[in-house]
Design an enzyme around this catalytic site. Structure first.
Site, mmCIF file in Angstrom:
data_model
loop_
_atom_site.group_PDB
_atom_site.id
_atom_site.type_symbol
_atom_site.label_atom_id
_atom_site.label_comp_id
_atom_site.label_asym_id
_atom_site.label_seq_id
_atom_site.Cartn_x
_atom_site.Cartn_y
_atom_site.Cartn_z
ATOM 1 N N ASN A 18 0.850 -1.201 0.000
ATOM 2 C CA ASN A 18 0.000 0.000 0.000
ATOM 3 C C ASN A 18 0.878 1.241 0.000
ATOM 4 O O ASN A 18 1.851 1.304 0.747
ATOM 5 C CB ASN A 18 -0.860 0.052 1.269
ATOM 6 C CG ASN A 18 -1.884 -1.059 1.346
ATOM 7 O OD1 ASN A 18 -2.112 -1.766 0.376
ATOM 8 N ND2 ASN A 18 -2.479 -1.217 2.504
ATOM 9 N N HIS A 35 6.621 -0.144 -1.589
ATOM 10 C CA HIS A 35 6.329 0.601 -2.822
ATOM 11 C C HIS A 35 6.239 2.104 -2.577
ATOM 12 O O HIS A 35 5.684 2.837 -3.396
ATOM 13 C CB HIS A 35 5.048 0.072 -3.477
ATOM 14 C CG HIS A 35 5.239 -1.273 -4.112
ATOM 15 N ND1 HIS A 35 4.197 -2.061 -4.557
ATOM 16 C CD2 HIS A 35 6.363 -1.987 -4.367
ATOM 17 C CE1 HIS A 35 4.674 -3.189 -5.053
ATOM 18 N NE2 HIS A 35 5.980 -3.184 -4.944
ATOM 19 N N CYS A 43 12.756 14.401 -3.767
ATOM 20 C CA CYS A 43 13.387 15.371 -4.665
ATOM 21 C C CYS A 43 14.371 14.653 -5.589
ATOM 22 O O CYS A 43 15.256 13.953 -5.127
ATOM 23 C CB CYS A 43 14.109 16.434 -3.857
ATOM 24 S SG CYS A 43 14.943 17.640 -4.902
ATOM 25 N N ASN A 127 -7.172 -13.926 1.543
ATOM 26 C CA ASN A 127 -7.416 -13.229 0.279
ATOM 27 C C ASN A 127 -8.874 -13.304 -0.128
ATOM 28 O O ASN A 127 -9.592 -14.239 0.245
ATOM 29 C CB ASN A 127 -6.545 -13.870 -0.812
ATOM 30 C CG ASN A 127 -5.947 -12.851 -1.762
ATOM 31 O OD1 ASN A 127 -6.312 -11.670 -1.729
ATOM 32 N ND2 ASN A 127 -5.050 -13.301 -2.609
ATOM 33 N N ALA A 145 -10.701 -9.126 3.984
ATOM 34 C CA ALA A 145 -9.620 -8.878 4.945
ATOM 35 C C ALA A 145 -10.170 -8.306 6.251
ATOM 36 O O ALA A 145 -9.681 -8.640 7.329
ATOM 37 C CB ALA A 145 -8.585 -7.929 4.338
HETATM 38 ZN ZN LIG Z 1 15.731 18.912 -3.139
#
Ligand SMILES: [Zn+2]
Length: 164
Positions: A18, A35, A43, A127, A145
């Site tokens: 997530n 992720h 930046c 699941n 879930a």
């Molecule tokens: Zn920066």
């Protein structure tokens, strides 16, 4: 998951795909966001993270270096997920691996169950539907879930109390 963290402390490693703060809103304190996180801007010039503004479309400046080079701190397809070393070490020594709500189709996460099995772990999938890796789990429970996870946590905490 927060109740489990309270009981297990560092013996629990919570890894999520997530990019939102679902787990944190649920009370979890230590969450590995493999992720990335949509609430964080990264930046491209100085590499430092900052709280993401509502939108990056107008190219706001980086609070650290003022470069107009912010991107969401989210792992796109083709980029390497975060903390794979940490996750790999945890998989190599885990004794229970549980996957919740996954397609089992996106690697490397889809391969985690194989690593856990190799380490001798018990494996459980919670699941909504059969995933591409369901067949390799020791046990699969189908459902929502929101129902399966609290029931499983109750069961595990009871088991831990019995064996403590
Ligand atoms: Zn920066």
């Amino acid at each position: 998951m927060a109740r489990l963290e309270d009981a297990l402390g560092d013996d629990l490693l919570l890894v999520t795909q997530n990019i939102d703060d679902l787990h944190e809103r649920g009370g979890s304190r230590t969450v590995i966001h493999m992720h990335g996180r949509i609430g964080i801007a990264l930046c491209r010039s100085c590499g430092r993270p900052s709280a993401a503004p509502a939108t990056l479309l107008d190219r706001p400046p980086c609070p650290h270096c003022a470069g107009r080079t912010l991107r969401p701190d989210v792992v796109w397809f083709g980029e390497l997920p975060y903390d794979l070393d940490l996750i790999g070490r945890a998989l190599a020594e885990c004794d229970l691996f549980v996957a919740v709500g996954t397609s089992g189709a996106v690697y490397p996460a889809a391969g985690f169950v194989a690593s856990a099995l190799e380490a001798g772990a018990r494996t459980l999938e919670l699941n909504l539907t059969v995933s591409e890796v369901s067949s390799v789990f020791d046990e699969v429970r189908m459902g929502r879930a929101s129902e399966l996870v609290p029931a499983w946590v109750d069961e595990l905490l009871a088991e831990l109390r019995r064996t403590a």
